[in-house]
Scaffold this active site. Structure first.
Site, mmCIF file in Angstrom:
data_model
loop_
_atom_site.group_PDB
_atom_site.id
_atom_site.type_symbol
_atom_site.label_atom_id
_atom_site.label_comp_id
_atom_site.label_asym_id
_atom_site.label_seq_id
_atom_site.Cartn_x
_atom_site.Cartn_y
_atom_site.Cartn_z
ATOM 1 N N ARG A 1 35.222 43.792 64.267
ATOM 2 C CA ARG A 1 35.681 44.713 65.313
ATOM 3 C C ARG A 1 36.872 45.545 64.835
ATOM 4 N NH1 ARG A 1 38.456 43.858 70.919
ATOM 5 N NH2 ARG A 1 37.634 45.622 72.104
ATOM 6 N N HIS B 1 37.230 49.583 65.116
ATOM 7 C CA HIS B 1 38.355 50.252 65.788
ATOM 8 C C HIS B 1 39.221 51.035 64.804
ATOM 9 C CE1 HIS B 1 38.465 48.085 69.952
ATOM 10 N NE2 HIS B 1 37.252 48.443 69.592
ATOM 11 N N ASN C 1 42.818 47.862 72.555
ATOM 12 C CA ASN C 1 43.261 46.912 71.527
ATOM 13 C C ASN C 1 44.214 45.839 72.041
ATOM 14 O OD1 ASN C 1 41.825 48.092 69.371
ATOM 15 N ND2 ASN C 1 43.441 49.617 69.033
ATOM 16 N N HIS D 1 27.645 42.692 69.034
ATOM 17 C CA HIS D 1 27.972 41.837 70.181
ATOM 18 C C HIS D 1 27.071 40.608 70.231
ATOM 19 C CE1 HIS D 1 29.956 45.566 72.248
ATOM 20 N NE2 HIS D 1 30.766 44.965 71.386
HETATM 21 C C1 HEM Z 1 29.494 51.060 71.851
HETATM 22 C C2 HEM Z 1 30.719 50.903 72.123
HETATM 23 C C3 HEM Z 1 31.411 49.577 72.242
HETATM 24 C C4 HEM Z 1 32.070 49.122 73.328
HETATM 25 C C5 HEM Z 1 32.230 49.829 74.657
HETATM 26 C C6 HEM Z 1 32.586 47.822 72.993
HETATM 27 C C7 HEM Z 1 33.347 47.042 73.839
HETATM 28 C C8 HEM Z 1 33.787 45.774 73.570
HETATM 29 C C9 HEM Z 1 34.541 44.955 74.473
HETATM 30 C C10 HEM Z 1 34.996 45.356 75.868
HETATM 31 C C11 HEM Z 1 34.769 43.772 73.864
HETATM 32 C C12 HEM Z 1 35.525 42.568 74.433
HETATM 33 C C13 HEM Z 1 37.016 42.774 74.229
HETATM 34 C C14 HEM Z 1 37.848 41.762 74.971
HETATM 35 O O1 HEM Z 1 37.340 41.096 75.876
HETATM 36 O O2 HEM Z 1 39.050 41.641 74.650
HETATM 37 C C15 HEM Z 1 34.153 43.830 72.570
HETATM 38 C C16 HEM Z 1 34.171 42.817 71.652
HETATM 39 C C17 HEM Z 1 33.592 42.898 70.422
HETATM 40 N N1 HEM Z 1 33.035 44.022 69.841
HETATM 41 FE FE1 HEM Z 1 32.573 45.729 70.786
HETATM 42 N N2 HEM Z 1 32.219 47.513 71.725
HETATM 43 C C18 HEM Z 1 31.506 48.551 71.214
HETATM 44 C C19 HEM Z 1 31.010 48.644 69.938
HETATM 45 C C20 HEM Z 1 31.194 47.711 68.944
HETATM 46 C C21 HEM Z 1 30.866 47.912 67.562
HETATM 47 C C22 HEM Z 1 30.320 49.204 66.970
HETATM 48 C C23 HEM Z 1 31.165 46.747 66.919
HETATM 49 C C24 HEM Z 1 31.033 46.411 65.463
HETATM 50 C C25 HEM Z 1 30.194 46.975 64.635
HETATM 51 C C26 HEM Z 1 31.677 45.833 67.914
HETATM 52 C C27 HEM Z 1 32.031 44.535 67.666
HETATM 53 C C28 HEM Z 1 32.593 43.688 68.609
HETATM 54 C C29 HEM Z 1 32.824 42.275 68.364
HETATM 55 C C30 HEM Z 1 32.391 41.500 67.154
HETATM 56 C C31 HEM Z 1 33.481 41.782 69.496
HETATM 57 C C32 HEM Z 1 34.037 40.378 69.697
HETATM 58 C C33 HEM Z 1 35.418 40.317 69.055
HETATM 59 C C34 HEM Z 1 36.143 38.993 69.142
HETATM 60 O O3 HEM Z 1 35.591 37.996 69.592
HETATM 61 O O4 HEM Z 1 37.324 38.978 68.749
HETATM 62 N N3 HEM Z 1 31.708 46.459 69.119
HETATM 63 N N4 HEM Z 1 33.577 45.068 72.422
#
Ligand code: HEM
Ligand SMILES: *[C@@H]1O[C@H](CO)[C@@H](O)[C@H](O)[C@H]1NC(C)=O
Ligand SMILES: *[C@@H]1O[C@H](CO)[C@@H](O)[C@H](O)[C@H]1NC(C)=O
Length: 316
Positions: free
Chosen positions: A70, A74, A103, A201
């Site tokens: 992530r 970002h 973030n 995800h």
């Molecule tokens: C399409 C747009 C995207 C949105 C709106 C989005 C949104 C989010 C949100 C809201 C979370 C949870 C954050 C939290 O609860 O603190 C999350 C977690 C995550 N996102 Fe996305 N995301 C997107 C695209 C991506 C992309 C492109 C990747 C990687 C290639 C990604 C990888 C991840 C991962 C692996 C997590 C979990 C992180 C952790 O457990 O620390 N996301 N995302």
């Protein structure tokens, strides 16, 4: 260099120099100077060093691979893959991207990046950029969690400014489909890339305040849930199966199937990824490389930070 100190550089030498300079400037102009062999001579163990740190870190924190990929996302989505995300506040000159809503209390894994950087500075001082660390960490994280491998392109350099406006414009879980598509298209990422990259995800956690359920009564907003409730720590295509059952955690996930416009855009891609894991893996790898190519600093632009949290002129 010999040519510079010699009073009589041979014509052949000058021609060689001219060709080298020409090639260097052509590469910089086309923005295509990233290469899989960039550190082969200067830091041959870079990949293994990054891998070892992540392997150790995930023993005590199984979420780390998800958190690290992530960070690459970002980083790349805010003025390109330049490690601007990693800079700490140093006001008034540097306002950290870590404090924007997308973030703050959300992006994590920064101490692991510090450990990786420290290990690399011991092995090959001043050589491996923080932006490349994030690109390597993303690939290694996916692979360690059971996902595909790909050849990471390297040679990014680290930027010196942050970009708060860009960071505030990161995709939001409450964005409708057309907004998500637009935010990806801005970086030349199409519907296939959007659907593939959201497949990340398949692992990691989400605070209940961002889920479609928005927590249950009395639950603190930061309560963590699995993004993929079937195989929470495994990188696989179960995420797309969840979408088909209407069980995505984020609205921004589910809209790729439920939006009225999805039927002729993203939904067919979701179905194909749900039905064929290898096909998803191939596309995910290709899209990660595309994302990693967003506006890298190369050549003599930027710098190789010694400490990922600070620009070099600030010391460390
Ligand atoms: C399409 C747009 C995207 C949105 C709106 C989005 C949104 C989010 C949100 C809201 C979370 C949870 C954050 C939290 O609860 O603190 C999350 C977690 C995550 N996102 Fe996305 N995301 C997107 C695209 C991506 C992309 C492109 C990747 C990687 C290639 C990604 C990888 C991840 C991962 C692996 C997590 C979990 C992180 C952790 O457990 O620390 N996301 N995302
Ligand atoms: C997206 O771009 C890739 C090339 O990067 C291409 O193979 C794919 O077909 C495109 N997908 C769509 C939906 O345009
Ligand atoms: C989630 O619930 C909280 C508490 O009821 C509320 O303040 C917040 O606005 C809700 N968020 C969304 C996105 O609906």
């Amino acid at each position: 260099m010999a040519a510079a100190s010699s009073t009589s550089a041979s014509p052949g030498m000058l021609l060689l120099l001219a060709v080298v300079l020409l090639l260097a400037s052509a590469g910089a102009a086309s923005g295509s100077t990233l290469s899989s062999t960039f550190y082969d001579a200067s830091c041959p163990n870079a990949y293994n060093i990054v891998r070892r740190v992540i392997q150790v870190a995930r023993v005590s924190d199984p979420r780390i691979p998800a958190s690290l990929i992530r960070l690459h996302f970002h980083d790349c989505f805010v003025q390109g893959c330049d490690a601007s995300l990693l800079l700490d506040d140093d006001l008034p000159a540097i306002q950290s991207e870590k404090n924007v809503p997308g973030n703050e209390n959300s992006a994590r894994g920064f101490p692991v990046v510090d450990v990786i950087k420290a290990a690399l500075e011991i092995a090959c001082p001043g050589t491996v950029s923080c932006a490349d660390i994030l690109a390597l960490a993303a690939e290694i994280s996916v692979e360690l969690a059971g996902g595909p491998r790909w050849t990471v392109l390297l040679g990014r350099r680290d930027g010196t400014p942050t970009n708060i406006e860009g960071a505030n414009n990161l995709p939001s879980p409450f964005d409708p489909l057309d907004m998500l598509q637009e935010k990806f298209r801005n970086f030349n990422l199409n519907d296939t890339d959007l659907v593939a990259l959201q497949g990340a995800h398949t692992f990691g956690r989400v605070q209940c305040q961002f889920t479609r359920e928005n927590c249950t009564v009395g639950q603190p907003q930061g309560t963590l849930e699995n993004l993929d409730q079937v195989t929470p720590n495994v990188f696989d295509n179960k995420y797309y199966g969840n979408l088909l059952y209407g069980r995505a955690q984020l609205q921004s996930d589910q809209v790729m199937l439920s939006d009225p416009a999805a039927a002729v855009t993203t939904a067919p891609i979701v179905h194909r990824f749900a039905g064929n894991q290898q096909y998803f893996f191939r596309n995910f790898a290709a899209s990660m490389i595309k994302m990693g190519n967003i506006s890298p600093l190369t050549g003599r632009a930027g710098e190789i930070r010694k400490n990922c949290r600070r620009i070099n002129s600030k010391g460390y």
